[in-house]
Design a protein around this motif. Structure first.
Motif, PDB file in Angstrom:
ATOM      1  N   ASP A 247       1.168  -1.080  -0.346  1.00 38.00           N
ATOM      2  CA  ASP A 247       0.330  -0.425   0.030  1.00 38.00           C
ATOM      3  C   ASP A 247       0.749   1.390   0.276  1.00 38.00           C
ATOM      4  OD1 ASP A 247      -2.034  -1.792  -0.288  1.00 38.00           O
ATOM      5  OD2 ASP A 247      -2.150  -1.358   2.550  1.00 38.00           O
ATOM      6  N   LYS A 248       1.799   1.232   0.766  1.00 36.51           N
ATOM      7  CA  LYS A 248       3.257   2.584   0.728  1.00 36.51           C
ATOM      8  C   LYS A 248       3.240   2.692  -0.590  1.00 36.51           C
ATOM      9  CE  LYS A 248       5.593   1.856   5.177  1.00 36.51           C
ATOM     10  NZ  LYS A 248       6.277   0.930   5.796  1.00 36.51           N
ATOM     11  N   ILE A 249       4.280   1.858  -1.176  1.00 40.27           N
ATOM     12  CA  ILE A 249       3.874   1.948  -2.481  1.00 40.27           C
ATOM     13  C   ILE A 249       3.655   2.285  -4.401  1.00 40.27           C
ATOM     14  CG2 ILE A 249       4.966   1.095  -4.896  1.00 40.27           C
ATOM     15  CD1 ILE A 249       6.482  -1.456  -2.465  1.00 40.27           C
ATOM     16  N   ALA A 250       1.851   1.616  -3.691  1.00 42.59           N
ATOM     17  CA  ALA A 250       0.806   2.682  -4.635  1.00 42.59           C
ATOM     18  C   ALA A 250       0.343   3.575  -4.071  1.00 42.59           C
ATOM     19  CB  ALA A 250      -0.501   1.451  -4.588  1.00 42.59           C
ATOM     20  N   SER A 251       0.380   4.359  -2.993  1.00 43.64           N
ATOM     21  CA  SER A 251       0.396   5.371  -2.491  1.00 43.64           C
ATOM     22  C   SER A 251       1.362   6.539  -2.460  1.00 43.64           C
ATOM     23  CB  SER A 251      -0.816   5.428  -1.194  1.00 43.64           C
ATOM     24  OG  SER A 251       1.278   5.431  -0.049  1.00 43.64           O
ATOM     25  N   LEU A 252       2.455   5.949  -3.412  1.00 44.73           N
ATOM     26  CA  LEU A 252       3.700   7.494  -3.842  1.00 44.73           C
ATOM     27  C   LEU A 252       3.064   8.234  -5.355  1.00 44.73           C
ATOM     28  CD1 LEU A 252       7.041   5.544  -3.767  1.00 44.73           C
ATOM     29  CD2 LEU A 252       5.949   6.388  -1.967  1.00 44.73           C
ATOM     30  N   PRO A 253       3.921   9.456  -5.084  1.00 41.44           N
ATOM     31  CA  PRO A 253       3.360  10.380  -6.142  1.00 41.44           C
ATOM     32  C   PRO A 253       3.899   9.278  -7.298  1.00 41.44           C
ATOM     33  CG  PRO A 253       4.850  11.022  -4.635  1.00 41.44           C
ATOM     34  CD  PRO A 253       4.628  10.255  -3.729  1.00 41.44           C
ATOM     35  N   GLY A 254       3.083   9.611  -8.669  1.00 42.34           N
ATOM     36  CA  GLY A 254       3.385   9.953  -9.727  1.00 42.34           C
ATOM     37  C   GLY A 254       2.486   8.415 -10.700  1.00 42.34           C
ATOM     38  N   VAL A 255       1.571   7.646  -9.257  1.00 38.91           N
ATOM     39  CA  VAL A 255       1.253   6.230  -9.698  1.00 38.91           C
ATOM     40  C   VAL A 255      -0.140   6.810 -10.249  1.00 38.91           C
ATOM     41  CG1 VAL A 255      -0.455   4.237  -8.699  1.00 38.91           C
ATOM     42  CG2 VAL A 255       1.938   4.896  -7.077  1.00 38.91           C
ATOM     43  N   ALA A 256      -0.403   6.613 -11.592  1.00 40.29           N
ATOM     44  CA  ALA A 256      -1.351   7.089 -11.799  1.00 40.29           C
ATOM     45  C   ALA A 256      -2.656   5.723 -12.372  1.00 40.29           C
ATOM     46  CB  ALA A 256      -1.682   6.902 -13.517  1.00 40.29           C
ATOM     47  N   GLU A 257      -2.092   4.287 -11.810  1.00 39.33           N
ATOM     48  CA  GLU A 257      -3.482   3.167 -11.622  1.00 39.33           C
ATOM     49  C   GLU A 257      -2.569   2.096 -10.797  1.00 39.33           C
ATOM     50  OE1 GLU A 257      -5.947   0.490 -14.157  1.00 39.33           O
ATOM     51  OE2 GLU A 257      -4.341   1.547 -14.945  1.00 39.33           O
ATOM     52  N   ARG A 258      -3.364   1.429  -9.968  1.00 41.13           N
ATOM     53  CA  ARG A 258      -2.899   0.661  -9.420  1.00 41.13           C
ATOM     54  C   ARG A 258      -4.405  -0.580  -9.035  1.00 41.13           C
ATOM     55  NH1 ARG A 258      -3.114   1.590  -2.961  1.00 41.13           N
ATOM     56  NH2 ARG A 258      -3.127  -0.970  -2.768  1.00 41.13           N
ATOM     57  N   ASP A 259      -3.635  -1.695  -8.187  1.00 42.46           N
ATOM     58  CA  ASP A 259      -4.259  -2.736  -8.008  1.00 42.46           C
ATOM     59  C   ASP A 259      -4.367  -3.180  -6.647  1.00 42.46           C
ATOM     60  OD1 ASP A 259      -6.755  -3.840 -10.360  1.00 42.46           O
ATOM     61  OD2 ASP A 259      -4.589  -5.078 -11.013  1.00 42.46           O
ATOM     62  N   GLU A 260      -5.291  -4.057  -5.798  1.00 43.02           N
ATOM     63  CA  GLU A 260      -5.393  -4.481  -4.371  1.00 43.02           C
ATOM     64  C   GLU A 260      -4.231  -4.617  -4.659  1.00 43.02           C
ATOM     65  OE1 GLU A 260      -6.980  -3.184  -2.169  1.00 43.02           O
ATOM     66  OE2 GLU A 260      -7.610  -1.796  -3.718  1.00 43.02           O
ATOM     67  N   PRO A 261      -3.166  -5.685  -3.856  1.00 41.99           N
ATOM     68  CA  PRO A 261      -1.858  -6.180  -3.584  1.00 41.99           C
ATOM     69  C   PRO A 261      -2.390  -7.391  -3.592  1.00 41.99           C
ATOM     70  CG  PRO A 261      -1.699  -4.492  -2.167  1.00 41.99           C
ATOM     71  CD  PRO A 261      -3.514  -4.356  -2.082  1.00 41.99           C
ATOM     72  N   ILE A 262      -2.171  -8.477  -4.241  1.00 42.86           N
ATOM     73  CA  ILE A 262      -2.309 -10.050  -4.965  1.00 42.86           C
ATOM     74  C   ILE A 262      -1.159 -11.023  -3.777  1.00 42.86           C
ATOM     75  CG2 ILE A 262      -1.979 -11.910  -5.816  1.00 42.86           C
ATOM     76  CD1 ILE A 262      -2.586  -9.453  -7.944  1.00 42.86           C
ATOM     77  N   PRO A 263      -1.511 -11.503  -2.883  1.00 46.30           N
ATOM     78  CA  PRO A 263      -0.863 -12.490  -2.165  1.00 46.30           C
ATOM     79  C   PRO A 263      -0.455 -13.755  -3.038  1.00 46.30           C
ATOM     80  CG  PRO A 263      -2.905 -12.540  -1.273  1.00 46.30           C
ATOM     81  CD  PRO A 263      -2.822 -11.632  -2.601  1.00 46.30           C
ATOM     82  N   ASN A 264       1.120 -13.847  -2.604  1.00 48.45           N
ATOM     83  CA  ASN A 264       1.724 -14.966  -3.483  1.00 48.45           C
ATOM     84  C   ASN A 264       2.232 -16.093  -2.665  1.00 48.45           C
ATOM     85  OD1 ASN A 264       4.128 -13.676  -4.036  1.00 48.45           O
ATOM     86  ND2 ASN A 264       3.196 -12.568  -4.792  1.00 48.45           N
ATOM     87  N   ALA A 265       2.672 -17.527  -2.809  1.00 52.36           N
ATOM     88  CA  ALA A 265       3.419 -18.293  -1.744  1.00 52.36           C
ATOM     89  C   ALA A 265       3.620 -19.044  -2.721  1.00 52.36           C
ATOM     90  CB  ALA A 265       2.437 -18.932  -1.019  1.00 52.36           C
ATOM     91  N   ASN A 266       4.778 -20.004  -3.047  1.00 52.08           N
ATOM     92  CA  ASN A 266       5.462 -21.557  -3.154  1.00 52.08           C
ATOM     93  C   ASN A 266       5.092 -22.503  -3.258  1.00 52.08           C
ATOM     94  OD1 ASN A 266       6.397 -19.371  -4.895  1.00 52.08           O
ATOM     95  ND2 ASN A 266       8.397 -19.321  -4.033  1.00 52.08           N
ATOM     96  N   ALA A 267       4.668 -23.390  -4.254  1.00 50.91           N
ATOM     97  CA  ALA A 267       4.516 -24.742  -3.378  1.00 50.91           C
ATOM     98  C   ALA A 267       5.053 -25.557  -4.425  1.00 50.91           C
ATOM     99  CB  ALA A 267       2.736 -24.595  -3.904  1.00 50.91           C
ATOM    100  N   ALA A 268       5.670 -26.634  -4.332  1.00 51.23           N
ATOM    101  CA  ALA A 268       6.223 -28.326  -4.739  1.00 51.23           C
ATOM    102  C   ALA A 268       4.709 -28.703  -5.378  1.00 51.23           C
ATOM    103  CB  ALA A 268       6.736 -28.703  -3.909  1.00 51.23           C
TER     104      ALA A 268
END
Length: 582
Positions: free
Chosen positions: A71-92
């Motif tokens: 959310d900090k990154i998405a709120s920085l100046p210069g951002v014109a469009e964003r999405d909600e953060p997407i969680p990810n994890a690794n799996a075998a």
């Protein structure tokens, strides 16, 4: 005078069709490899751009440790469009050594979306696989995939495949990528503390993406985030062609070395055949430099024809060599046809071609007018130390006769041996490459593009064709130069079979020495290219001894077959006619 030199350059061209065709074939192959190396990356630029546009690609893609950092990154100046953060994890993936990065989508994203290729675009209760991962494992829509978890395995149905502009081909980017629902991600990895978060943003000024990534890195704890700009994503996609470019560059150097050796042989042979004519030109005031220009001019024109042919071949074949990139993009590789690539290909080919022709012409025409008029053809050079050694050695008469002639023309023999060494080294390179591919563990997916081995074998076949044609041309030259000697040998009792054997055995002996040298040269070439490609010395595999042993055996057979036709011609010339030959 200029017009006269041009006429002299192409006088009697029909009588040199084999030499001209060989020169064009060589230079076309060299030019085509240069153009392919330049074009193969450009052909995927447009498909990637279409993929990026259709996916509404992220100008900066951030992978951070927490949702709050995203959310900090998405709120920085210069951002014109964003999405909600997407969680990810690794799996075998159970039953394999392959791993997946699972992106848990709570809703349909609008930035850096997955572009559906087959089946459903949304995972629901199943899983959508990135297409190159699905292709590598042979997974299709409807297949059940079992993922390892901290508890019981989770079985998911593959409901679709998709591509993303931020994901290069698997396994070059490992782990692979897949999209699941947030609920499925929680089943696979219930410990949310082990999740990573992806934030995709589009900027009002795309060119400022690198600067934005630097600012974003300063907004989160150090060493906890990774950033990928749209330029990085594009470069990663174009990097797919890097192994192909490396192989093409290697074979370009090999082909240029063969060009230099073969053209030198052909030009020297022409100078010898026109020995008396060159003397008459000198007698009427043509300077040695102008005679050199005559030879260089013919080579230059043949080279220009070859470069144009090579450019056309390279442009048409480049999209086929980039076909593996299709797995991660929308659309197919396009024909780039950059005119500058024609100029870039022409420079090294013409420099090597003209340089070889000019240096050989100067050496082959360094005689006086009187010497030229007194003899119909150039006299062989005085016997070298090697020639004297062959004369003293206890060898079969047939082999001794052939070797004496071959080493007397030591420059020709050296260049022919050099061409065989280079060709043999290329074959050893291909054998070692195949041995390395065969050494993969069962079920392991290769990151080598499918087209690369085919390319190497094709280039080896071209080199073999060129070398065999060169052997035929050199043997024909030897027959023409020794017609009178063959008449003398027949008159003193040598049989046609012995005369043919003298020609074949001498070239086979030269080829045996050359191919033995080519084996360590080929191994060194492979080790060098493997290291440049980033391969580990622990994983490197060299071709087995028995496959390397096939190289000398195959060489002997090819040389014997290539020289058998000129040898049979030598036996058909009647002795009386041969003795009158001038």
């Amino acid at each position: 005078m200029t017009l006269t030199l041009v006429r002299l350059a192409f006088a009697g061209l029909r009588s040199r069709l084999l030499a001209s065709a060989l020169t064009i074939l060589l230079c076309t192959a060299a030019a085509a490899t240069i153009v392919l190396a330049l074009e193969v990356g450009s052909t995927v630029r447009d498909p990637w751009q279409r993929t990026f546009a259709e996916a509404n690609g992220a100008h900066v893609l951030a992978n951070v440790a927490s949702e709050a950092d995203a959310d900090k990154i998405a709120s920085l100046p210069g951002v014109a469009e964003r999405d909600e953060p997407i969680p990810n994890a690794n799996a075998a993936v159970l039953g394999t050594t392959d791993r997946l990065q699972l992106a848990g989508q709570a809703s349909a994203p609008h930035v850096n979306t997955a572009i559906p290729i087959d089946g459903a675009g949304r995972p629901a209760d199943g899983i959508v696989l990135e297409r190159s991962f699905a292709d590598a494992l042979g997974l299709t829509v409807g297949t059940t995939l079992r993922l390892a978890t901290t508890g019981d395995p989770v079985a998911l149905t593959v409901v679709g495949t998709a591509v993303s502009p931020s994901q290069p081909r698997y396994p070059r980017r490992n782990p692979g990528l897949a999209w699941v629902s947030r609920a499925t991600l929680e089943r696979v990895q219930p410990d949310t503390g082990r999740w990573r978060w992806t934030e995709a943003v589009r900027l009002s000024d795309p060119a400022a993406a690198p600067d934005f990534a630097v600012r974003a890195a300063g907004a989160v704890p150090p060493s906890t985030a990774a950033f990928e700009t749209w330029q990085d994503q594009r470069d990663s996609a174009l990097q797919e062609a890097a192994p192909t470019r490396l192989v093409l560059t290697t074979y370009t150097i090999v082909l240029l070395a063969v060009v230099f050796a073969v053209v030198a042989i052909l030009v020297t042979a022409r100078a010898g055949a026109q020995h008396r004519e060159i003397g008459l030109l000198k007698a009427v005031g043509v300077t040695p430099r102008q005679i050199t220009v005559v030879f260089a001019l013919e080579s230059a024109v043949l080279g220009l024809v070859a470069v144009v042919l090579g450019f056309a071949i390279g442009v048409l074949l480049a999209p086929r060599l980039a076909a593996s990139s299709v797995a991660t993009m929308v659309g197919s590789p396009t024909i780039a046809m950059n005119p500058w690539h024609l100029l870039v290909a022409a420079c090294p080919v013409l420099i090597v071609l003209i340089g070889s022709a000019a240096s050989s012409a100067r050496r082959g025409t360094g005689f006086t007018v009187l010497q030229a008029i007194q003899s119909g053809s150039a006299a062989p050079a005085s016997r070298s130390r090697l020639g004297r050694l062959v004369g003293r050695a206890t060898l079969p008469v047939v082999l001794s006769l052939g070797l004496k002639d071959l080493v007397t023309r030591r420059h020709r023999a050296t260049r022919l041996a050099g061409a065989i060494v280079v060709t043999g080294a290329a074959v050893v390179f291909a054998l070692s490459m195949q041995a390395n591919l065969d050494a993969r563990a069962a079920g392991e997916v290769s990151d080598v593009p499918r087209e690369l081995p085919v390319l190497v074998y094709t280039l080896d076949a071209v080199l073999l064709l060129i070398t065999v044609t060169t052997l035929i041309a050199v043997a024909l030259l030897s027959v023409r130069e020794r017609v009178r000697e063959y008449g003398v040998l027949k008159s003193v009792g040598l049989t046609p079979r012995q005369i043919a054997s003298s020609l074949i055995s001498a070239h086979v002996a030269l080829a045996v020495v050359a191919v033995i040298v080519s084996i360590p040269v080929g191994i060194a070439l492979y080790i060098t290219v493997y290291g440049i490609a980033g391969g580990s010395s622990e994983d490197r595999v060299i071709a087995s001894w028995w496959s390397l042993a096939l190289v000398p055996i195959g060489t002997i057979l090819l040389v014997a077959l290539a020289t058998s036709l000129p040898a049979s011609l030598a036996t058909r010339i009647p002795a009386a006619e041969a003795l009158r030959y001038e």
